[in-house]
Design an enzyme around this catalytic site. Structure first.
Site, PDB file in Angstrom:
ATOM      1  N   LYS A  94      58.478 -36.025 111.253  1.00  0.00           N
ATOM      2  CA  LYS A  94      57.445 -34.968 111.839  1.00  0.00           C
ATOM      3  C   LYS A  94      57.689 -33.837 113.001  1.00  0.00           C
ATOM      4  O   LYS A  94      58.002 -34.341 113.992  1.00  0.00           O
ATOM      5  CB  LYS A  94      56.126 -35.699 112.692  1.00  0.00           C
ATOM      6  CG  LYS A  94      55.512 -36.636 110.971  1.00  0.00           C
ATOM      7  CD  LYS A  94      54.543 -35.615 110.559  1.00  0.00           C
ATOM      8  CE  LYS A  94      54.061 -36.187 109.674  1.00  0.00           C
ATOM      9  NZ  LYS A  94      52.906 -35.520 108.160  1.00  0.00           N
ATOM     10  N   ASP A 146      58.493 -32.161 108.345  1.00  0.00           N
ATOM     11  CA  ASP A 146      56.588 -31.420 107.548  1.00  0.00           C
ATOM     12  C   ASP A 146      55.915 -30.946 109.123  1.00  0.00           C
ATOM     13  O   ASP A 146      55.925 -31.893 110.535  1.00  0.00           O
ATOM     14  CB  ASP A 146      55.898 -33.052 107.454  1.00  0.00           C
ATOM     15  CG  ASP A 146      55.179 -33.155 107.548  1.00  0.00           C
ATOM     16  OD1 ASP A 146      54.182 -31.537 107.166  1.00  0.00           O
ATOM     17  OD2 ASP A 146      53.905 -33.946 106.815  1.00  0.00           O
ATOM     18  N   GLU A 180      58.356 -29.045 104.405  1.00  0.00           N
ATOM     19  CA  GLU A 180      56.846 -28.975 104.318  1.00  0.00           C
ATOM     20  C   GLU A 180      55.647 -28.516 105.103  1.00  0.00           C
ATOM     21  O   GLU A 180      55.986 -28.667 106.171  1.00  0.00           O
ATOM     22  CB  GLU A 180      56.674 -30.722 104.708  1.00  0.00           C
ATOM     23  CG  GLU A 180      55.749 -31.082 103.907  1.00  0.00           C
ATOM     24  CD  GLU A 180      55.375 -32.478 103.689  1.00  0.00           C
ATOM     25  OE1 GLU A 180      54.499 -33.600 103.939  1.00  0.00           O
ATOM     26  OE2 GLU A 180      55.823 -33.329 103.654  1.00  0.00           O
ATOM     27  N   ASP A 222      52.497 -29.518 101.368  1.00  0.00           N
ATOM     28  CA  ASP A 222      50.916 -30.246 100.591  1.00  0.00           C
ATOM     29  C   ASP A 222      49.655 -29.856 101.359  1.00  0.00           C
ATOM     30  O   ASP A 222      48.368 -29.751  99.909  1.00  0.00           O
ATOM     31  CB  ASP A 222      51.354 -31.593 101.949  1.00  0.00           C
ATOM     32  CG  ASP A 222      50.694 -32.351 102.324  1.00  0.00           C
ATOM     33  OD1 ASP A 222      50.184 -32.426 101.262  1.00  0.00           O
ATOM     34  OD2 ASP A 222      50.496 -32.827 103.212  1.00  0.00           O
ATOM     35  N   LYS A 273      49.421 -35.713  96.407  1.00  0.00           N
ATOM     36  CA  LYS A 273      48.419 -37.009  96.768  1.00  0.00           C
ATOM     37  C   LYS A 273      47.406 -37.873  96.627  1.00  0.00           C
ATOM     38  O   LYS A 273      46.384 -36.686  96.346  1.00  0.00           O
ATOM     39  CB  LYS A 273      48.450 -37.021  98.883  1.00  0.00           C
ATOM     40  CG  LYS A 273      49.511 -36.275  99.473  1.00  0.00           C
ATOM     41  CD  LYS A 273      48.977 -36.843 100.814  1.00  0.00           C
ATOM     42  CE  LYS A 273      50.271 -36.190 101.958  1.00  0.00           C
ATOM     43  NZ  LYS A 273      50.101 -35.647 103.030  1.00  0.00           N
TER      44      LYS A 273
END
Length: 338
Positions: A119, A150, A176, A202, A226
């Site tokens: 992250k 991400d 991401e 995403d 997802k």
């Protein structure tokens, strides 16, 4: 993108609202490390004819957005069960915004994982902090491992370009959602083409009115899929077919019930080139099952989860939080019914 649209599949018929409400259990599960600003994850689990299923949209989502998560709940608990092609799926380790000295402790919870998702761009963190965390992850995983980052759409194009120039030397698998919008992703891809860092979308898929817009615009090299935010396994498979891009199957900090949904989606895919973001049970300090879907040898099993009633009681949310979630379910159900 694929030149042909996938054959439409009928959404599962809505079960009676009472079937969802009467058997719903709302839990509050503590996290081992603060993640996305959370110290605990709340979720609603309920048992359908197919087995246990989950409804856990993030609390800031309104009924329209949360209704897709409820569609996934119903799809997994009441809908068609898809053929799975594997008994396990490889997963990545997830590294929250911790100090470099904490990286090893976090990643040790993911035995056998050869990919780390780091992250970055967290509020209060600097690019220097991100570089240090990515460097520590690369050192941990070694030259043969994979490191992906991400940003959750937090960077401008200029900030993302600066960050990728600084982070590209760590041999990134991909970045991401570096920027929030589809035009920004497209511009960033153009400006950083020489760095060799693919762009994954995403939020531009799961939060978009048109989840295929990012693929149509050529704004991403791969998509993060997802199950819950996209309306379930059936809907996610349709998006995969229509987009014509490689995908990474991931989750949204689910309980093991929600991770089971993601694992079934991954195992229903005809091909997976990337490790899945489905190892996040390792971030939870508690779960709803005695056999959580924790990474073993770098993978999680593809199976339904047996929920433990004692754990549901132990981690039951307060009465006011339970009512909050039941009201969210009612509102989301009304959107689907309408």
């Amino acid at each position: 993108m694929s030149n042909s649209s996938p054959a439409p599949r009928a959404a599962p018929r809505l079960p009676p609202l009472a079937d969802l409400l009467d058997d719903a259990h709302v839990v509050q599960l503590p996290l081992r490390t603060r993640f996305r600003g959370l110290d605990a994850r709340e979720a609603l689990v309920v048992e359908g004819p197919n087995g246990w299923t989950e409804f856990s949209p993030f609390v800031e989502y309104g009924p329209a957005e949360a209704s897709a998560w409820l569609a996934a709940t119903i799809d997994f608990g009441w809908g068609v069960e898809h053929t799975t092609r594997a008994s396990s799926v490889a997963v990545n380790a997830t590294l929250p915004t911790v100090a470099p000295g904490e990286v090893r402790t976090v990643l040790d919870r993911y035995p056998g994982c050869r990919t780390v998702k780091v992250k970055v761009a967290d509020p209060g963190e600097t690019l220097r902090d991100d570089v240090a965390r990515v460097a520590a992850a690369r050192e941990y995983i070694g030259d043969s491992g994979r490191v992906r980052i991400d940003a959750n759409g937090a960077w401008t194009v200029a900030q993302a370009e600066e960050a990728l120039v600084a982070l590209a030397p760590y041999a990134l698998e991909y970045v991401e959602q570096p920027c929030a919008t589809v035009p920004e992703l497209a511009e960033l891809r153009r400006r950083t083409a020489g760095l060799g860092v693919p762009v994954a979308a995403d939020e531009s898929v799961r939060k978009a009115a048109d989840p295929l817009a990012v693929a149509r615009a050529g704004a991403a090299d791969l998509l993060v899929i997802k199950a819950q935010p996209l309306g379930g396994i059936t809907a996610a498979l349709d998006i995969f077919v229509a987009a014509g891009l490689p995908v990474v199957v991931s989750s949204a900090l689910d309980t093991s019930v929600g991770l089971s949904m993601g694992a079934h989606l991954a195992a229903a895919m005809p091909e997976l080139r990337h490790d899945c973001g489905l190892g996040t049970a390792a971030l939870l300090a508690a779960d709803v099952t005695r056999a959580p879907l924790l990474p073993v040898d770098g993978a999680i099993e593809v199976r339904r989860v047996d929920v433990d009633v004692d754990l549901l009681r132990r981690h039951a949310a307060s009465d006011d939080r339970r009512e909050f979630w039941l009201e969210r379910l009612r509102a989301s159900y009304a959107v689907l019914a309408g």
